[in-house]
Design a protein around this motif. Structure first.
Motif, PDB file in Angstrom:
ATOM      1  N   LEU A 180     -10.665  10.788  -8.259  1.00 19.16           N
ATOM      2  CA  LEU A 180     -10.877   9.517  -8.318  1.00 19.16           C
ATOM      3  C   LEU A 180      -9.475   8.770  -7.415  1.00 19.16           C
ATOM      4  O   LEU A 180      -8.675   9.194  -8.212  1.00 19.16           O
ATOM      5  CB  LEU A 180     -11.002   8.868 -10.030  1.00 19.16           C
ATOM      6  CG  LEU A 180     -12.584   9.520 -10.622  1.00 19.16           C
ATOM      7  CD1 LEU A 180     -12.584   9.148 -12.324  1.00 19.16           C
ATOM      8  CD2 LEU A 180     -13.261   9.565  -9.770  1.00 19.16           C
ATOM      9  N   CYS A 181      -9.973   8.610  -7.205  1.00 21.93           N
ATOM     10  CA  CYS A 181      -8.605   7.139  -6.258  1.00 21.93           C
ATOM     11  C   CYS A 181      -8.909   5.949  -6.247  1.00 21.93           C
ATOM     12  O   CYS A 181     -10.358   5.079  -5.205  1.00 21.93           O
ATOM     13  CB  CYS A 181      -8.524   8.055  -4.434  1.00 21.93           C
ATOM     14  SG  CYS A 181      -6.812   7.187  -3.939  1.00 21.93           S
ATOM     15  N   LEU A 182      -7.671   5.464  -6.639  1.00 19.36           N
ATOM     16  CA  LEU A 182      -7.594   3.945  -6.175  1.00 19.36           C
ATOM     17  C   LEU A 182      -6.947   3.576  -4.617  1.00 19.36           C
ATOM     18  O   LEU A 182      -5.389   4.617  -5.308  1.00 19.36           O
ATOM     19  CB  LEU A 182      -6.801   2.692  -7.166  1.00 19.36           C
ATOM     20  CG  LEU A 182      -6.488   1.523  -7.027  1.00 19.36           C
ATOM     21  CD1 LEU A 182      -7.551   0.794  -6.408  1.00 19.36           C
ATOM     22  CD2 LEU A 182      -5.457   1.035  -8.525  1.00 19.36           C
ATOM     23  N   TYR A 183      -7.196   2.794  -4.097  1.00 23.98           N
ATOM     24  CA  TYR A 183      -6.090   3.513  -2.601  1.00 23.98           C
ATOM     25  C   TYR A 183      -6.365   1.824  -2.056  1.00 23.98           C
ATOM     26  O   TYR A 183      -6.895   0.834  -1.479  1.00 23.98           O
ATOM     27  CB  TYR A 183      -6.573   4.496  -1.688  1.00 23.98           C
ATOM     28  CG  TYR A 183      -8.007   4.108  -1.314  1.00 23.98           C
ATOM     29  CD1 TYR A 183      -8.346   3.264  -0.208  1.00 23.98           C
ATOM     30  CD2 TYR A 183      -9.387   4.509  -1.451  1.00 23.98           C
ATOM     31  CE1 TYR A 183      -9.905   3.444   0.575  1.00 23.98           C
ATOM     32  CE2 TYR A 183     -10.398   4.462  -1.623  1.00 23.98           C
ATOM     33  CZ  TYR A 183     -10.183   3.729  -0.216  1.00 23.98           C
ATOM     34  OH  TYR A 183     -12.326   3.842   0.204  1.00 23.98           O
ATOM     35  N   GLY A 184      -5.037   1.687  -0.889  1.00 25.11           N
ATOM     36  CA  GLY A 184      -5.057   1.054   0.308  1.00 25.11           C
ATOM     37  C   GLY A 184      -5.193   1.273   0.972  1.00 25.11           C
ATOM     38  O   GLY A 184      -4.285   2.584   1.306  1.00 25.11           O
ATOM     39  N   LYS A 185      -5.762   0.702   2.547  1.00 28.83           N
ATOM     40  CA  LYS A 185      -5.211   1.634   3.843  1.00 28.83           C
ATOM     41  C   LYS A 185      -4.911   0.035   4.892  1.00 28.83           C
ATOM     42  O   LYS A 185      -5.887  -1.794   4.442  1.00 28.83           O
ATOM     43  CB  LYS A 185      -7.146   0.562   3.976  1.00 28.83           C
ATOM     44  CG  LYS A 185      -7.435   1.995   3.982  1.00 28.83           C
ATOM     45  CD  LYS A 185      -8.932   2.296   3.608  1.00 28.83           C
ATOM     46  CE  LYS A 185      -9.573   2.508   4.879  1.00 28.83           C
ATOM     47  NZ  LYS A 185     -11.228   2.729   5.405  1.00 28.83           N
ATOM     48  N   LEU A 186      -4.194   0.206   5.282  1.00 28.26           N
ATOM     49  CA  LEU A 186      -3.044  -1.006   5.612  1.00 28.26           C
ATOM     50  C   LEU A 186      -3.365  -0.294   6.956  1.00 28.26           C
ATOM     51  O   LEU A 186      -2.926   0.748   7.818  1.00 28.26           O
ATOM     52  CB  LEU A 186      -1.273  -0.209   5.352  1.00 28.26           C
ATOM     53  CG  LEU A 186      -0.482  -1.519   6.936  1.00 28.26           C
ATOM     54  CD1 LEU A 186      -0.422  -2.745   6.185  1.00 28.26           C
ATOM     55  CD2 LEU A 186       0.791  -0.642   6.669  1.00 28.26           C
ATOM     56  N   TYR A 187      -3.627  -1.569   7.902  1.00 24.37           N
ATOM     57  CA  TYR A 187      -4.582  -1.001  10.008  1.00 24.37           C
ATOM     58  C   TYR A 187      -2.327  -2.019  10.362  1.00 24.37           C
ATOM     59  O   TYR A 187      -2.218  -2.708   9.920  1.00 24.37           O
ATOM     60  CB  TYR A 187      -5.468  -2.245   9.980  1.00 24.37           C
ATOM     61  CG  TYR A 187      -6.642  -1.839   9.011  1.00 24.37           C
ATOM     62  CD1 TYR A 187      -7.687  -1.300   9.800  1.00 24.37           C
ATOM     63  CD2 TYR A 187      -7.205  -2.075   7.635  1.00 24.37           C
ATOM     64  CE1 TYR A 187      -9.176  -0.601   9.636  1.00 24.37           C
ATOM     65  CE2 TYR A 187      -8.182  -1.655   7.245  1.00 24.37           C
ATOM     66  CZ  TYR A 187      -9.338  -0.794   8.302  1.00 24.37           C
ATOM     67  OH  TYR A 187     -10.041   0.721   7.944  1.00 24.37           O
ATOM     68  N   GLY A 188      -3.239  -1.502  11.542  1.00 25.08           N
ATOM     69  CA  GLY A 188      -2.051  -1.778  12.435  1.00 25.08           C
ATOM     70  C   GLY A 188      -2.356  -3.109  12.974  1.00 25.08           C
ATOM     71  O   GLY A 188      -3.165  -3.819  13.009  1.00 25.08           O
TER      72      GLY A 188
END
Length: 271
Positions: free
Chosen positions: A129-137
């Motif tokens: 189980l993962c809470l994550y962030g995605k940072l785009y260029g």
């Protein structure tokens, strides 16, 4: 002049729209992902490996197969701003451990001798189980383009063994004659919890303004330095105590399965 004004207005409107979070006003992505990694030495859910373990104690897995680990993932993501998405995912997988490390018993009361090698394998079912962030260029607008992903992971996994499959051969201490096999590795069903950190990178493409196609590489960071420890353990002629054998080996198998994976995801922009 009128044409020039219209052109500037259209370009300004398009730029402003492009810098809004999401795609065409849609900021939620719901999807399914598949993660793959080669099963070099440890077995996959079919108890197959590519090269297997060392020859002195190879384990029960079939070697020489084009074996891969496979993980399912369900996820949901939300574009908070133009460059950042917040997501939650659940990954589900099955695998085996082929008992390539020896064990000894502390409960035989000198009544019998046990062979150090364990026959068979045991099964592992896991969830991450993962809470994550995605940072785009900087050149991209979430959820489109290149990104890095990071976040905490909770690994939950359960093990199950069959005494008719997983056992050690035994001989009578006094007569040296073969007796009934011994299978004593704790409870038949055991549960464990582990913590890790997700890190990876990838790229998202959008098809027909509705479907997202996501691909890249991810890893569980704390499992990477653990590779050296796991290789050292498997290369030594070490023995684990039989009643903690599964606890000691299951963690290594989970680290190996989640260490580095390639992934392909298909999502839908829902609203």
């Amino acid at each position: 002049m009128k044409f020039l004004i219209q052109l500037i207005f259209t370009a300004s409107f398009s730029l402003a729209f492009a810098q809004a979070p999401g795609h065409l006003g849609k900021r939620f992505v719901l999807g399914y992902g598949a993660h793959f990694s080669p099963a070099f030495s440890n077995p996959n859910a079919q108890n197959e490996t590519i090269i297997g373990h060392k020859k002195t104690n190879p384990g029960s897995a079939e070697t020489g197969s084009p074996a891969f680990n496979y993980t399912h993932e369900a996820y949901i993501e939300f574009a908070i701003n133009t460059r950042f998405m917040l997501g939650f995912s659940g990954k589900f997988y099955r695998t085996n451990y082929d008992n390539a490390i020896n064990a000894y018993s502390v409960n035989n009361n000198n009544s019998y001798n046990l062979s150090e090698d364990i026959q068979g394998y045991y099964k592992i079912n896991g969830q991450s189980l993962c809470l994550y962030g995605k940072l785009y260029g900087k050149r991209y607008v979430a959820p489109w383009g290149r990104y890095i992903v990071f976040g905490p992971v909770l690994n939950l996994y359960n093990t199950t063994y069959d005494p008719n499959v997983m056992f050690q051969k035994a001989t009578d201490y006094n007569t040296n004659q073969t007796i009934a096999p011994v299978s004593n590795y704790g409870s038949l069903n055991q549960s464990f919890v582990g913590f890790n950190i997700l890190f990876g990178w990838g790229r998202t493409r959008i098809i027909a303004n509705r479907i997202t196609l996501d691909y890249g590489i991810n890893m569980q960071v704390l499992s990477v330095p653990g590779l050296l420890y796991d290789l050292a353990q498997s290369s030594k002629n070490i023995n684990y105590v039989n009643n903690t054998y599964i606890e000691n080996t299951a963690g290594a198998r989970i680290r190996g399965l989640n260490r580095i994976n390639a992934f392909l995801k298909v999502g839908f922009l829902i609203f």
